[in-house]
Design an enzyme around this catalytic site. Sequence first.
Site, PDB file in Angstrom:
ATOM      1  CG  ASN A  46      -6.562  -0.839   2.146  1.00 51.65           C
ATOM      2  OD1 ASN A  46      -6.053  -0.305   1.164  1.00 51.65           O
ATOM      3  ND2 ASN A  46      -5.855  -1.426   3.095  1.00 51.65           N
ATOM      4  CG  HIS A 103      -2.982   3.423   2.725  1.00 51.19           C
ATOM      5  ND1 HIS A 103      -3.774   3.131   1.633  1.00 51.19           N
ATOM      6  CD2 HIS A 103      -2.811   2.255   3.406  1.00 51.19           C
ATOM      7  CE1 HIS A 103      -4.056   1.847   1.653  1.00 51.19           C
ATOM      8  NE2 HIS A 103      -3.500   1.291   2.715  1.00 51.19           N
ATOM      9  CB  CYS A 137      -0.950   0.006   1.184  1.00 50.11           C
ATOM     10  SG  CYS A 137      -2.073  -1.376   1.159  1.00 50.11           S
TER      11      CYS A 137
HETATM   12  N1  ACO Z   1     -16.881  -8.931  11.916  1.00 52.29           N
HETATM   13  C1  ACO Z   1     -17.101  -9.241  13.187  1.00 52.29           C
HETATM   14  N2  ACO Z   1     -16.132  -9.564  14.054  1.00 52.29           N
HETATM   15  C2  ACO Z   1     -14.876  -9.604  13.597  1.00 52.29           C
HETATM   16  C3  ACO Z   1     -14.562  -9.286  12.254  1.00 52.29           C
HETATM   17  C4  ACO Z   1     -15.615  -8.947  11.398  1.00 52.29           C
HETATM   18  N3  ACO Z   1     -15.429  -8.638  10.113  1.00 52.29           N
HETATM   19  N4  ACO Z   1     -13.237  -9.388  12.099  1.00 52.29           N
HETATM   20  C5  ACO Z   1     -12.719  -9.750  13.280  1.00 52.29           C
HETATM   21  N5  ACO Z   1     -13.701  -9.877  14.190  1.00 52.29           N
HETATM   22  C6  ACO Z   1     -13.621 -10.271  15.584  1.00 52.29           C
HETATM   23  C7  ACO Z   1     -12.352 -11.033  15.888  1.00 52.29           C
HETATM   24  O1  ACO Z   1     -12.513 -12.409  15.610  1.00 52.29           O
HETATM   25  C8  ACO Z   1     -12.168 -10.761  17.341  1.00 52.29           C
HETATM   26  O2  ACO Z   1     -12.986 -11.630  18.085  1.00 52.29           O
HETATM   27  P1  ACO Z   1     -12.420 -12.304  19.442  1.00 52.29           P
HETATM   28  O3  ACO Z   1     -12.132 -11.166  20.353  1.00 52.29           O
HETATM   29  O4  ACO Z   1     -13.554 -13.164  19.846  1.00 52.29           O
HETATM   30  O5  ACO Z   1     -11.187 -13.042  19.015  1.00 52.29           O
HETATM   31  C9  ACO Z   1     -12.719  -9.353  17.520  1.00 52.29           C
HETATM   32  O6  ACO Z   1     -13.547  -9.094  16.387  1.00 52.29           O
HETATM   33  C10 ACO Z   1     -11.633  -8.303  17.605  1.00 52.29           C
HETATM   34  O7  ACO Z   1     -10.681  -8.572  16.567  1.00 52.29           O
HETATM   35  P2  ACO Z   1      -9.451  -7.635  16.305  1.00 52.29           P
HETATM   36  O8  ACO Z   1      -8.604  -8.219  15.216  1.00 52.29           O
HETATM   37  O9  ACO Z   1      -8.792  -7.276  17.589  1.00 52.29           O
HETATM   38  O10 ACO Z   1     -10.216  -6.365  15.763  1.00 52.29           O
HETATM   39  P3  ACO Z   1      -9.633  -4.938  15.526  1.00 52.29           P
HETATM   40  O11 ACO Z   1     -10.339  -3.952  16.308  1.00 52.29           O
HETATM   41  O12 ACO Z   1      -8.130  -4.935  15.588  1.00 52.29           O
HETATM   42  O13 ACO Z   1     -10.042  -4.676  14.002  1.00 52.29           O
HETATM   43  C11 ACO Z   1      -9.039  -4.759  11.840  1.00 52.29           C
HETATM   44  C12 ACO Z   1      -9.566  -5.567  13.003  1.00 52.29           C
HETATM   45  C13 ACO Z   1     -10.161  -3.919  11.271  1.00 52.29           C
HETATM   46  C14 ACO Z   1      -8.497  -5.708  10.777  1.00 52.29           C
HETATM   47  C15 ACO Z   1      -7.916  -3.818  12.365  1.00 52.29           C
HETATM   48  O14 ACO Z   1      -6.995  -4.557  13.155  1.00 52.29           O
HETATM   49  C16 ACO Z   1      -7.156  -3.150  11.257  1.00 52.29           C
HETATM   50  O15 ACO Z   1      -7.695  -2.345  10.515  1.00 52.29           O
HETATM   51  N6  ACO Z   1      -5.842  -3.404  11.130  1.00 52.29           N
HETATM   52  C17 ACO Z   1      -5.031  -2.793  10.130  1.00 52.29           C
HETATM   53  C18 ACO Z   1      -5.230  -3.516   8.849  1.00 52.29           C
HETATM   54  C19 ACO Z   1      -4.691  -2.784   7.656  1.00 52.29           C
HETATM   55  O16 ACO Z   1      -4.655  -1.593   7.611  1.00 52.29           O
HETATM   56  N7  ACO Z   1      -4.294  -3.566   6.662  1.00 52.29           N
HETATM   57  C20 ACO Z   1      -3.960  -3.067   5.404  1.00 52.29           C
HETATM   58  C21 ACO Z   1      -2.529  -2.750   5.266  1.00 52.29           C
HETATM   59  S1  ACO Z   1      -2.216  -2.080   3.728  1.00 52.29           S
HETATM   60  C22 ACO Z   1      -1.602  -3.255   2.627  1.00 52.29           C
HETATM   61  O17 ACO Z   1      -0.410  -3.330   2.462  1.00 52.29           O
HETATM   62  C23 ACO Z   1      -2.502  -4.155   1.889  1.00 52.29           C
END
Ligand code: ACO
Length: 369
Positions: free
Chosen positions: A284, A254, A114
């Site tokens: 994204n 981004h 990204c």
């Molecule tokens: N719907 C419902 N629940 C979900 C979902 C979903 N889509 N996804 C995860 N959960 C659950 C998990 O299983 C977890 O449950 P648990 O506590 O029972 O284990 C709970 O929600 C919390 O999960 P987390 O992973 O801690 O959730 P978080 O608040 O961190 O959000 C997210 C997850 C949105 C992926 C966040 O961590 C994030 O945005 N990270 C950065 C990702 C990013 O920017 N990636 C792109 C990089 S750019 C590139 O190079 C492609």
Amino acid sequence: MARYAHITGWGMAIPERILTNFDLEKMVETSNEWIVSRTGISERRIADDSESSASLAVQAALKALEVANVHPLDVDLIIVATSSPEHIFPATACIVQDQIGAKRAGAFDLLAACSGFIFALDQASSAIRSGSVNTVLVIGAETLSRFVDWADRNTCILFGDGAGAFVLQASEEPGGVLSAVMRSDGSGAELLTLAAGGSKLPASLTTVQNGQHYIRMNGREVFRFATRVMTQSTLEVIQKANLSLQDIQYIIPHQANQRIIETAAKNLNLPPEKIISNIQRYGNTSTASIPIATCEAIQEGKLKAGDRVVFVAFGGGLTWGAALVQWSGPLPAKKRVYPRRYRWFARLRSRLLRLWRRLEGLLWGKQAG
Ligand code: ACO
């Protein structure tokens, strides 16, 4: 005489098909409420079968050339930043070069996940300042939907398809890309991967069965890394240009997660109106997110000539970086050019070249053998 690299054209292309959070509720165990509160995303665009990274890149590029009033024949270099290229090779940039008829341009792809658009912008502006080229097309183009595991709720809610392009041109007028930083940390490579299909893990029945052709991510770790480096690299790029945060009109980050954007804004002590965000509508789009957000900011009358803007990104690799730009707009031109009208000629040229190559093979192939 000093040379500067100005951004003189911009364009974006997005697929028509919209995938909403409510659609996703029917596909995986998730909810609109969870997605909006954890990411800020409501919907994203998904390419249909006739679309690909190259086709979106071509549309965005032609629009950018039209804004800049630059003919494809005057483009010296095309850089396509993408994590979802058309093929491993040939480069997506070469396909764009052929389809827009930029017959004098060199073309290559750049892979920095990204952060790719920032890295490409830095490479393009350095090439212009060094005097080796005058006009560069920098494109971020993605169809990550093709690499998303639609059964993995951790990732399938995040990504969308699209493309954005800038035209960069040399000028003696001070301005344009004022400074840039590029950073990486391969020790975090496992946090965000598309493991198979390369030389380490070529495609096989096992890689398909193990789901190794899909994006896999440790969301929490990426989140922590992202909030840290977005703040750091914004400050670094401003300092590198001998400016201060008060000299900056806009930050265009981004678009990965609204919470990452807000945390970075809070760390920088910036009001929301200085931060451009359109993640709600596109999710994204990886390398395309910054140019798409820029195009929309211009459409909304936010970004104007003379404004100073910081583009900042992070991504798999791990990679991160920022670029500080004094916004310009098109350079004065003597006559109007029509890059989109030239496309039919580019198509014809491409067909004739292919035909000629076949004829050459038939006529002289045996002799050469
Ligand atoms: N719907 C419902 N629940 C979900 C979902 C979903 N889509 N996804 C995860 N959960 C659950 C998990 O299983 C977890 O449950 P648990 O506590 O029972 O284990 C709970 O929600 C919390 O999960 P987390 O992973 O801690 O959730 P978080 O608040 O961190 O959000 C997210 C997850 C949105 C992926 C966040 O961590 C994030 O945005 N990270 C950065 C990702 C990013 O920017 N990636 C792109 C990089 S750019 C590139 O190079 C492609």
